[in-house]
Design a protein around this motif. Structure first.
Motif, PDB file in Angstrom:
ATOM      1  N   LYS A 218       0.912  -1.381  -0.257  1.00  0.00           N
ATOM      2  CA  LYS A 218      -0.207  -0.090  -0.184  1.00  0.00           C
ATOM      3  C   LYS A 218       0.920   1.186   0.021  1.00  0.00           C
ATOM      4  O   LYS A 218       1.892   1.326   0.557  1.00  0.00           O
ATOM      5  CB  LYS A 218      -0.914   0.095   1.170  1.00  0.00           C
ATOM      6  N   ASN A 232      -4.988   5.415  -1.058  1.00  0.00           N
ATOM      7  CA  ASN A 232      -4.085   4.321  -1.433  1.00  0.00           C
ATOM      8  C   ASN A 232      -3.665   4.512  -3.023  1.00  0.00           C
ATOM      9  O   ASN A 232      -4.704   4.068  -3.710  1.00  0.00           O
ATOM     10  CB  ASN A 232      -4.445   2.981  -0.992  1.00  0.00           C
ATOM     11  N   ASP A 241      -6.083  -2.334  -4.159  1.00  0.00           N
ATOM     12  CA  ASP A 241      -4.455  -2.498  -3.582  1.00  0.00           C
ATOM     13  C   ASP A 241      -4.014  -3.297  -4.840  1.00  0.00           C
ATOM     14  O   ASP A 241      -4.626  -4.044  -5.568  1.00  0.00           O
ATOM     15  CB  ASP A 241      -4.458  -2.701  -2.362  1.00  0.00           C
TER      16      ASP A 241
END
Length: 707
Positions: A218, A232, A241
Motif C-alpha cells: 500500500k 491508497n 490495492d
C-alpha cells in the motif's frame, strides 16, 4: 560358554510435512498450469529470446557485470547509519532532486532490514533491463531487502529470509505479518500533481494466486489537516490495492510476468504507475509505504519504487493500453482485464467487443478494449476450456519411507486442491482404503487440506485415494499406496562362542544371550529356547528402545548331547518376526553309571558286614565240644541248653547291634579267658561238685555277655 547374537536390517527414514510447500511445489503447480497453455501469459515478444523467463534475466556467464550495487551511503559499514537516518536516505532517494518537495520526520518501523537502496543500472537484473530501466531503486521487503540485489536463487534456497526480522503486523493491512514500512512527511512548495513508478514482486506467485496468502503493498497519503482524506495510490481499475491476488496471470495478465522457479521471486508485475494525487502549496502530507506478508511469514514479497519517480507528473501525451497476447479461461470465468496508463497513473478502459461477459461455451473469442477517452485500444484472443480440478503436492507424514505406516499411529495426508473453472460447488473425498473416508469441499483457489487416520493393522496394503469433482462434473484422482507395518531394524546374526568352539563339558554353566541391534519404532519382544525342553527366557522392550539390548541367562544341561538353540524377535504388532538357530554340543558323559554310583555304595556295605560275622560263630560251638558231658542227675542237660540258648540269643542281639561291636569283642575275649579257668577247674574237680558251683559259672558268663 555359549553366546548367541541376533541381527537383521531394515530402514527408518522419515517424511516431514510443512504447513506451506517449498520450491518443489512451486515447480509442480507451475508445470501443471503451464501445461494447460496460455493461462500463464506469454512474455512480451521483444523480451522472449529463448534465454530468459519473461524478461527475468539470470546472472550467468554472458553477464560480466554481476549483481547490482548496494547504495554505498545507505550501506556504509564504516559509518553505520541509525534507523532514522536510513529512513531519511530512503525518502530522499524516492523524491530525487525535486526541489518542490521537502521531507521531514522520516522513520522506519522495527524491520529496517526490509529497507534498502540499490542501484539496478549496474549488473544484470530484471529492473535494469528494457521496459523497467530503474537506476536507483528503494526496496521494501517482507524479508531481507538485500535479497532483491541478486535475482536468482538455487533450487534448494529457501523462499523466505526472516533472519533479523521482528514479527509484527500493520493496522492498514488485515491479517498482516512481517511488515516493513517507511513513513515521512512532505511539504509542497507549490501546487502539483504527483505519482510514482513501482514494481511488485513475490515468491507467492504463481501457486498461491487466489489463496489466503495474499501479500499486499500500500502507498498511503493524506493531508495532515484532514487525516480522513487518506488514499491508497497503489491501486488499479476495479481493485483497491496491489497484491498477489489482484495482479497475476488470471487478473490483469498483461501486467504480470511469470519467472523461473529459480529466482528469488517467481513472478512480478510490469512497471506500474501509482494513482495521481494533488498537493496544495504550503500544506503538509503524511506518506506511508508498507508491504506485508498476509496470514503467515513464508514466501517473501518485495516492492521496488523507482528512484526519483515520486514527484510531479504531466498529463501530456496519449495513454498506453496493455492487452495480453492471448488468454485462457474456464467457461464460468470472467474476461481478463486490461490496463492503461497515462503519464500520471492508471487510465480507465472499456470493452468494445460484443461477446458479452460470460459464462462462455468452450471455444475461441476475440476480446477488444479501449481507453475511456478513445485514444488507445487493443485486442487479444481468448480461449475457453473446461479444465478438470487439480490435486497437487500430496505429502504423507507419520510414515516411514517408502510410505510405511505403523498400526495404531496417525498417518497424515496433505495436498492442494485447485480448480480454475469452478469458484464453488467443488467436492472431494479421501478414501483411506480400509473402509474409512473423509469428505471436503473447496472453491476455485488453491487450498491445502490435511487429514489424519490410524490404521488398525487389519488391512496391510491399503491404497489412499484422493478424488475431487468440480461443479461441472470433471474429476481428478490421485492414488497413494501404503504398507501398514511396524518398521525398524530387527537384527540377527547367530554366533556361538565357547572354550572349544560350540562344545561345552557336561555340568558346565552355559550362557545364552541376545545382542539386539534395534530401532523398531513400535517395540519388540524376544524369546530364547535352550533346545532341551526346559523353559528359556523372554522379554520385551518399549517403543524406541536403546540401540543395543543385551538380555541373557545361564543354563546347565541335564545330559550330554547336541542341542539346537533358537532366538526369536517379534515386533509388538505381531506382523513381523525373525528367528535364527544355532547349536551346542555337551560332552563328558561317556561312562555315566560307575563314576557317579561307586562312591556312595561301598562305604555303607563293607564296615557293618565283617565285624559281626566271626565272633558269634566260635562261642556257641566250642563250649559243648570241650566241656565234659555232665550226668543227667547232677548237671541236667536241659538247664545247660537253656542257658546256652540264652547266650546265643544275646550273641544274636549283640550282632545286630552295630553300635556295641567293640563291647561285644571285649566280652568275647573275657569269655575265652573264663572258659580256660573253667576248663582248669573241671580237670581238678569232678565234673559237677555241686549244682551251685556249676550254676554260678554259667550265670557269670551269661551276666558278662549282657553287660
Amino acid at each position: 560358554m555359549i553366546l548367541i547374537l541376533l541381527l537383521c536390517l531394515t530402514f527408518l527414514p522419515s517424511i516431514v510435512i510443512c504447513s506451506r510447500p517449498e520450491v518443489t511445489l512451486s515447480e509442480e503447480l507451475s508445470t501443471v498450469r503451464q501445461g494447460r497453455g496460455s493461462d500463464l501469459p506469454l512474455c512480451p515478444d521483444q523480451l522472449s529470446d529463448g534465454t530468459r523467463y519473461c524478461s527475468c534475466p539470470l546472472v550467468d556467464d554472458t553477464c560480466a557485470s554481476g549483481f547490482p550495487l548496494l547504495d554505498p551511503v545507505f550501506n556504509d559499514a564504516q559509518n553505520p547509519k541509525t534507523d532514522d537516518e536510513k529512513a531519511l536516505l530512503a525518502a530522499q532517494a524516492l523524491i530525487g532532486s525535486n526541489p518542490a518537495l521537502a521531507i521531514v520526520n522520516a522513520s522506519v518501523n522495527e524491520n529496517v532490514i526490509g529497507l534498502n537502496v540499490i542501484d539496478f543500472s549496474t549488473g544484470c537484473h530484471l529492473l535494469g533491463s528494457e521496459g523497467f530501466d530503474y537506476s536507483a531503486g528503494v526496496v521494501f521487503s517482507t524479508g531481507d531487502a538485500k535479497r532483491a540485489q541478486s535475482y536468482t536463487n538455487g533450487p534448494t534456497d529457501p523462499p523466505t529470509s526472516n533472519v533479523g526480522r521482528v514479527q509484527n503486523s500493520d493496522p492498514d493491512i488485515v491479517d498482516s505479518q512481517d511488515c516493513t514500512s517507511l513513513q515521512f512527511t512532505i511539504v509542497a512548495s507549490d501546487t502539483q500533481r504527483i505519482t510514482a513508478e513501482y514494481t511488485f514482486l513475490s515468491d507467492e506467485y504463481p501457486e498461491f494466486v487466489g489463496n489466503i496468502y495474499d501479500d499486499k503493498f500500500k502507498f498511503l497519503i493524506n493531508n495532515q489537516a484532514d487525516p480522513s482524506s487518506q488514499m491508497n495510490l497503489a491501486s488499479l481499475q476495479g481493485v483497491d490495492d496491489v497484491s498477489v491476488n489482484t495482479v497475476n496471470y488470471k487478473d490483469f495478465p498483461a501486467l504480470f510476468q511469470h519467472c523461473s522457479p529459480f529466482t528469488n521471486f517467481d513472478g512480478n508485475t510490469k512497471s506500474l504507475l501509482a494513482q495521481s494525487y494533488d498537493l496544495v502549496q504550503g500544506e503538509s502530507y503524511d506518506v506511508k509505504l508498507v508491504i506485508c506478508d498476509v496470514i503467515d511469514t513464508l514466501y517473501d514479497s518485495t516492492v521496488v519504487i523507482k528512484g526519483g519517480s515520486f514527484g510531479q507528473c504531466s498529463e501530456d501525451g496519449p495513454p498506453e493500453i496493455f492487452c495480453p497476447d492471448s488468454a485462457q479461461i474456464c467457461p464460468a470465468n470472467g474476461v481478463p482485464s486490461v490496463s492503461a496508463q497515462g503519464n500520471c497513473g492508471p487510465v480507465d478502459t472499456v470493452r468494445t467487443d460484443s461477446n458479452g461477459d460470460g459464462p462462455f461455451s468452450p471455444g475461441t473469442y476475440q476480446i477488444a478494449f479501449e481507453t475511456v477517452d478513445g485514444l488507445a485500444s487493443c485486442s487479444y484472443e481468448l480461449t475457453v476450456v473446461e479444465e478438470a480440478p487439480v490435486v497437487a503436492d500430496v505429502q504423507l507424514s507419520g510414515v516411514n519411507a517408502p510410505n510405511k505406516a505403523i498400526p495404531g499411529e496417525n498417518v497424515t495426508v496433505s495436498f492442494f486442491a485447485v480448480d480454475d473453472c469452478c469458484t464453488q460447488g467443488n467436492t472431494g473425498v479421501v478414501d483411506w482404503g480400509d473402509g474409512t473416508t473423509d469428505e471436503f469441499s473447496f472453491g476455485g483457489s488453491s487450498v491445502r487440506f490435511e487429514f489424519s487416520h490410524a490404521y488398525d493393522g487389519s488391512v496391510t496394503t491399503p491404497r489412499i485415494e484422493i478424488r475431487v469433482e468440480d461443479c461441472g462434473g470433471k474429476t481428478s484422482v490421485v492414488l497413494v499406496d501404503v504398507d501398514v507395518v511396524c518398521t525398524g531394524s530387527l537384527a540377527a546374526n547367530l554366533q556361538a562362542i565357547a572354550p572349544a568352539a560350540q562344545t561345552s563339558q557336561f555340568g558346565t554353566s552355559v550362557v545364552g544371550g541376545l545382542v539386539i541391534a534395534n530401532d523398531v519404532v513400535c517395540g519388540l519382544m524376544w524369546a530364547f529356547d535352550w533346545g532341551d525342553g526346559t523353559p528359556g527366557f523372554s522379554g520385551d522392550e518399549s517403543a524406541n528402545p536403546a540401540p543395543v539390548i543385551v538380555p541373557s541367562d545361564t543354563h546347565v544341561y541335564a545330559d550330554c548331547g547336541n542341542y539346537t538353540v533358537t532366538g526369536t524377535l517379534t515386533d509388538k504388532t505381531g506382523l513381523r518376526s525373525f528367528s535364527l538357530q544355532g547349536w551346542v554340543d555337551i560332552v563328558g558323559c561317556e561312562t555315566p553309571t560307575p563314576a557317579p554310583t561307586a562312591p556312595p555304595t561301598a562305604p555303607p556295605t563293607a564296615p557293618p558286614t565283617a565285624p559281626p560275622t566271626a565272633p558269634p560263630t566260635a562261642p556257641p560251638t566250642e563250649p559243648p565240644t570241650e566241656s565234659p558231658t555232665p550226668t543227667p542227675s547232677e548237671c541236667p542237660e536241659t538247664d545247660s541248653d537253656e542257658e546256652d540258648t540264652t547266650d546265643s540269643d544275646s550273641d544274636e542281639e549283640d550282632t545286630t547291634d552295630s553300635d556295641n561291636d567293640e563291647e561285644d569283642a571285649t566280652d568275647s575275649e573275657s569269655d575265652d579267658e573264663e572258659k580256660e579257668e573253667n576248663s582248669d577247674s573241671d580237670s581238678e574237680k569232678s565234673d559237677c561238685d555241686s549244682d551251685e558251683d556249676g550254676g554260678g559259672s554259667r550265670r557269670r558268663r551269661g551276666s558278662r555277655r549282657r553287660q
